[in-house]
Design a protein around this motif. Sequence first.
Motif, PDB file in Angstrom:
ATOM      1  N   ASN A 129      45.823  34.515  50.009  1.00 20.59           N
ATOM      2  CA  ASN A 129      44.694  35.213  49.417  1.00 20.59           C
ATOM      3  C   ASN A 129      44.768  36.711  49.624  1.00 20.59           C
ATOM      4  O   ASN A 129      44.315  37.473  48.767  1.00 20.59           O
ATOM      5  N   GLN A 182      46.676  29.837  53.352  1.00 21.29           N
ATOM      6  CA  GLN A 182      45.521  30.346  52.615  1.00 21.29           C
ATOM      7  C   GLN A 182      45.237  31.832  52.879  1.00 21.29           C
ATOM      8  O   GLN A 182      45.054  32.595  51.941  1.00 21.29           O
ATOM      9  N   ASN A 206      47.036  37.556  46.932  1.00 25.62           N
ATOM     10  CA  ASN A 206      46.328  37.532  45.653  1.00 25.62           C
ATOM     11  C   ASN A 206      45.505  38.799  45.462  1.00 25.62           C
ATOM     12  O   ASN A 206      45.474  39.367  44.375  1.00 25.62           O
ATOM     13  N   GLN A 259      36.857  27.725  51.812  1.00 22.82           N
ATOM     14  CA  GLN A 259      37.928  27.259  52.695  1.00 22.82           C
ATOM     15  C   GLN A 259      37.826  27.941  54.058  1.00 22.82           C
ATOM     16  O   GLN A 259      38.055  27.330  55.093  1.00 22.82           O
ATOM     17  N   LEU A 260      37.451  29.204  53.991  1.00 24.54           N
ATOM     18  CA  LEU A 260      37.286  29.961  55.224  1.00 24.54           C
ATOM     19  C   LEU A 260      36.176  29.348  56.065  1.00 24.54           C
ATOM     20  O   LEU A 260      36.307  29.165  57.278  1.00 24.54           O
ATOM     21  N   LEU A 264      41.348  31.500  42.731  1.00 20.25           N
ATOM     22  CA  LEU A 264      41.659  31.095  44.108  1.00 20.25           C
ATOM     23  C   LEU A 264      40.845  31.907  45.111  1.00 20.25           C
ATOM     24  O   LEU A 264      40.344  31.370  46.083  1.00 20.25           O
ATOM     25  N   LEU A 265      40.705  33.206  44.826  1.00 16.78           N
ATOM     26  CA  LEU A 265      39.919  34.042  45.729  1.00 16.78           C
ATOM     27  C   LEU A 265      38.481  33.560  45.795  1.00 16.78           C
ATOM     28  O   LEU A 265      37.858  33.548  46.842  1.00 16.78           O
ATOM     29  N   MET A 267      44.349  27.072  56.502  1.00 21.25           N
ATOM     30  CA  MET A 267      44.008  28.479  56.422  1.00 21.25           C
ATOM     31  C   MET A 267      45.104  29.337  57.047  1.00 21.25           C
ATOM     32  O   MET A 267      45.593  30.262  56.429  1.00 21.25           O
ATOM     33  N   GLN A 327      37.461  30.591  45.519  1.00 22.46           N
ATOM     34  CA  GLN A 327      37.337  29.370  46.302  1.00 22.46           C
ATOM     35  C   GLN A 327      37.649  29.594  47.775  1.00 22.46           C
ATOM     36  O   GLN A 327      37.337  28.765  48.619  1.00 22.46           O
ATOM     37  N   PHE A 328      38.258  30.724  48.050  1.00 26.01           N
ATOM     38  CA  PHE A 328      38.714  30.960  49.419  1.00 26.01           C
ATOM     39  C   PHE A 328      37.565  31.040  50.404  1.00 26.01           C
ATOM     40  O   PHE A 328      37.669  30.591  51.533  1.00 26.01           O
ATOM     41  N   TYR A 329      36.460  31.564  49.948  1.00 23.86           N
ATOM     42  CA  TYR A 329      35.312  31.724  50.838  1.00 23.86           C
ATOM     43  C   TYR A 329      34.948  30.394  51.501  1.00 23.86           C
ATOM     44  O   TYR A 329      34.732  30.318  52.703  1.00 23.86           O
TER      45      TYR A 329
END
Lengths: 636, 594
Positions: A196, A192, A199, A357-358, A350-351, A188, A353-355
Amino acid sequence: MSIKERRKKAASIHTDSEREEKRGSFGYSDSFLFKFMFRYMTPYRAELILVSFIMLLFAMTTAVGPIVLMAAINRFTGDSTAGLFGIDFIDNPVEDLIAFIQTTFSLSTVWAEATILSIIYLVVQFLVFILNKKQINMIGSVGLRAELAMRLDMFRQLQELDLSYHDKNEVGRIMSRLTSDLTAIREMLGGQVILNIANLITVVIVMVVIYSIDPVLSLVPTIFIPIVFAIGVISRRYTRERRKETRRTNSIMMANIGESIAGIKVTKGHNREGQNIEFFRGLNEANRKATIHADDMNAIFFPILLATSFLGIAFIVLVGGIRLLDGLLTIGVLVAFLNYNIILFRPVILLGQFYQQLQDALTGAERVYALLDTKTKVPMNRDYPDLPPIEGEVLFEKIKFEYVPGTPVYQQFSLMVPAGHVVAFVGKTGAGKSTIINILSRMYEFQEGVLKIDGRDITNYSLQSYRRQIAAVPQDFFLLSASIRENLRLGDPQASEEDMFKALEAVGLEEYVRSMENGLDTPLQERGGRLSVGQRQLIVFAAVLLANPRILILDEATSSIDVFSELKIQKAIKLLLADRTAFIIAHRLSTIRAADTIVVIDEGDIVEQGTHDELIQLQGHYHELVKNQIQLAEVT
Amino acid sequence: MREIFELLGPYVKRHKLIFLSLNVTTIFAATSQILIPVTVNYTIDRIDRFQNRSVIIQGFFIIVLLTFMDLIFQMGQRFSANRLAQNVIFDIRQDLFQTLQHQELEYYASESVGQIMSRTIEEVFSLRDILTWGYRLTALIFWLFVGSFIVMVQVSLEMALIFLILPIFLVVITKRSSARNVKLFYDARFKYGAMNETLAENLTGIQTVKSFGREDEQTAAFNIKNQEFYESSLKTVGVRASLTSGMIFLISFGIIALVLIGGVYVEQGRISPGNFIAFMLLVLQISIPGRFVGFLGIIIQNTQSAALRLSEIFEAPVVLEEKPDAESLDDVKGDLGFENVSFDYPKKPGALENINLIIPAGQKVALLGPTGSGKSSLINLIARFFDPTTGKVTIDGKDISQFTLKSLRKHIGIVHQESFLFTLPIFDNIAFGKENVTIDEVEAAAKAAQIHDFIMTLEDGYETIVGERGVTLSGGERQRVTIARTLLHNPKILIFDDSVSAVDPETEGRIQNALATASETRTTIIISQRPSSLRYVDRIIVLDLGVITQDGTHAELRNVDGIYKNFMDAIEGQIKFLDWDFDESQVKIKEMSD
């Protein structure tokens, strides 16, 4: 039980405490955890500002690319004869340049324009390349450096924590905090977050650009972007549980492989290969199923995301085609939109999926911080004064000790041992002999009372200065799998080779070590070194001799050692005891008889105390013990 | 590349249908993806020509239809790839496990557990990438290129040829960089492993570290590993940065070349605007999977090194071969014989030298000698864990190498020094290796090994799971379970490899009694350091440096100079206190005074 049930039951052992995996079980707020993570980024503030700036440029250049293409296409299709980009201060110099090229190389207008637009496009793309590369590199290394620092902090903390912490937390679980949890945080911090944000900026800029080109057609991406984003979020949610199951079945299978290799001798001896293979097949099968189950989620969601982007194309053709027909836009605009459709698509996925990863990073941060936040019960007190060189007089004064709150092992333990005395502790298993050793070596903290060395309260001095003057040898002593040399260095990091051999000679191992091909550098792994239990113990003794402590704490090993190593060990123990205060949990009559005082412990108290002869006279616990042991030594 | 095909080829063949469906769906998916730009092209050109809305609506529906076709095929392609990957991995893992189970101990003597583990787990795992997405992506890119090329050739040969340059560039660059990159990635993985090893060792030995107050030294040592990992991963960050951004740049080169040439062609009227848009879209489409070409190179290299390591296991020679005409060993009397037996370990010659020994059926023998004298080697030869370098071992006068291993080992029961329990219920740990065992038989064995009563005190009784992750048993309890395990097999030849070492005196006494009964009808060999074990043997054999130095009864050897005398003298001088939890009190204390 059927084989299947049995397998299930065997697998149930591995369901580790899942509770700890859950978010929020330690009660830190998210904003606090963010602060904690970003604290490790603060030394790199300059880099971060630079990266953010680069990302802004990157997002802008990404958005500009298709405009250049649009201009080129409009030129070629002759749809637009007005300004190149429709922006005066860019158009004027560009058109001057085109005119210049045209006259210099006597090119036709089309070729001149094509050349200049290509150059502009390539320059833009080259900028993207350089910026992107720089950015990934920079933020990646910042992330790694943060990880490096965090891991070191954690390791230090682990060294600080007393044994009551290590007893409760298995090695595997601690390891996962320094490995997978840190990886989640690093991913992250080291890319990431920035990626993001970039992005997001890209999406916004592109939206602004396409809106200004053709507001009607820009409705298509406006509608599709939230859909793609939502699918991205949902897909992560569904895959997560299944991924967990994959990891679980995998770790069970790994454990089985390890066990099967370690137990190969038993397997061979009992002709059990076939059954082992069948058992493994079940675990292997479970893992296959779980993995397919999890991967299938990707197989469903990813094509849907791709299809959404194609649907975008369909709608652009539909809406754009109609507007083209009505003369409301040019072919160039249409191409630009088709191009933007693809450009927008990736960052939005990607955005989405970012949640997740966060969330992963926050879970990691929580567990990492929880470790760093744990208070050691026996602090190192590095800032306290060093304990001056000691004589070795030990005084336990009304010490209360409990491992588990509420069930004290000792209520009021008191004992005075003059410097240079040897005390042997005897008693039943579980009577509390090892506890005295744990108190004295400061592996655990006692709750009440005072521990004095040479009359000084030990809690007022730095722990390391104390530990360096004592040595505690537990029964199941752990040797490093490194070389003999490394293990001896535990005793004294500065010891010369000569010192080491002297110590080895004293314990009767010198010849053996010299006879080995690599001498002191022979590794002590299970299979390489093949040292016997007895020899390993002698190595420990040699390390203790090198440490030359004033106070020795020794838990004699009970397991049988071959008689000939045994003789060496007895000799070595005598040597170890000479000239220092010694506390021994003794199992050998010879050791016990050599003690100045024998202390018999039972149920958290001293029940007998005296010399061998005195205690035999007493006809009490000690007498009974000796009697029983002798019976076993008879051969015939 | 060859190694990968050699390893994976046969496995993929086993799942022909799935592989076929993977390829078919890939071709269809690529086709539908190619057809979308073609439709866009067609539609735009017709708008120009017919100025008609129905053309657009037609085009729209065709694209939607193609999108759904693509959706179905993409899913099919991924479903197939997942199954292919997991089936192949399942098979390889199973074969690997089987190979390892059938390898003899000699193999394990030269490989460490860690190495074998990392091969069966890590290397097989690294096959996943190429199987799940490596191959699928390569195939998809390939067919997209082929399809795009076909479409382009029909419109303009020149543009198609320019388009062809792009993949050549991609492949060349990937190939050139991958050899170096692979080293970097491998190095980072290796350093990560090394760091974790240090960490694990520190945590396991934290008490040792604290005992000597060596926290700071340990931290310094760990930080070196931490730093090394950091430095090697830093290099991979560089590779990733260049690869990700470089590929995008390369593709944009292709796009601009096409725009340049295509634009001029449109202007000159050689191709239609629709053609031009189709070209653009085709290139953009390939650019999506094309970003991964760089990583594909790394994956291929990674798989290659994994394939090499795996084939080493598969192709390791089987050191102990059964004779092709090996017979089954049935009714055994129990005579054991060693004829001129010598034995060398690969790294340690002279473990046994010229041993000649006959142990008649039913005799009880104690084997004595210092560490490394060859006691365990001798035992390993009887069960044929190893073959003697020269000479032969016989049972009932017949060379054991002429029997099948399975039938031979059925008659030999060994209780090892380290009592190994599997993560299984106690029942299975005792019934280990024997099929169709009744609870009565297991209980009988447990009673004989003096462990039944203890098992009954456990909440789940015989179903209690023990082993590394199960309920922890004490050394003595573990040992008795393994003894029960051996007794259940009712072997003709019984071997105790120092198996009472970890037992407290009370239990030892009990076990000795159990063994005395158990060994009545059996040929028994005992390795022990405990004098109590010597009580009921008929004969004592002393080994030293691989040679038999003494052979006789206790009475014969007690007062003869030699190892046995030293041994007995030593024992009498070192009475041990192990525990004092027992209540027999009718012993005289006369020996107590020195």
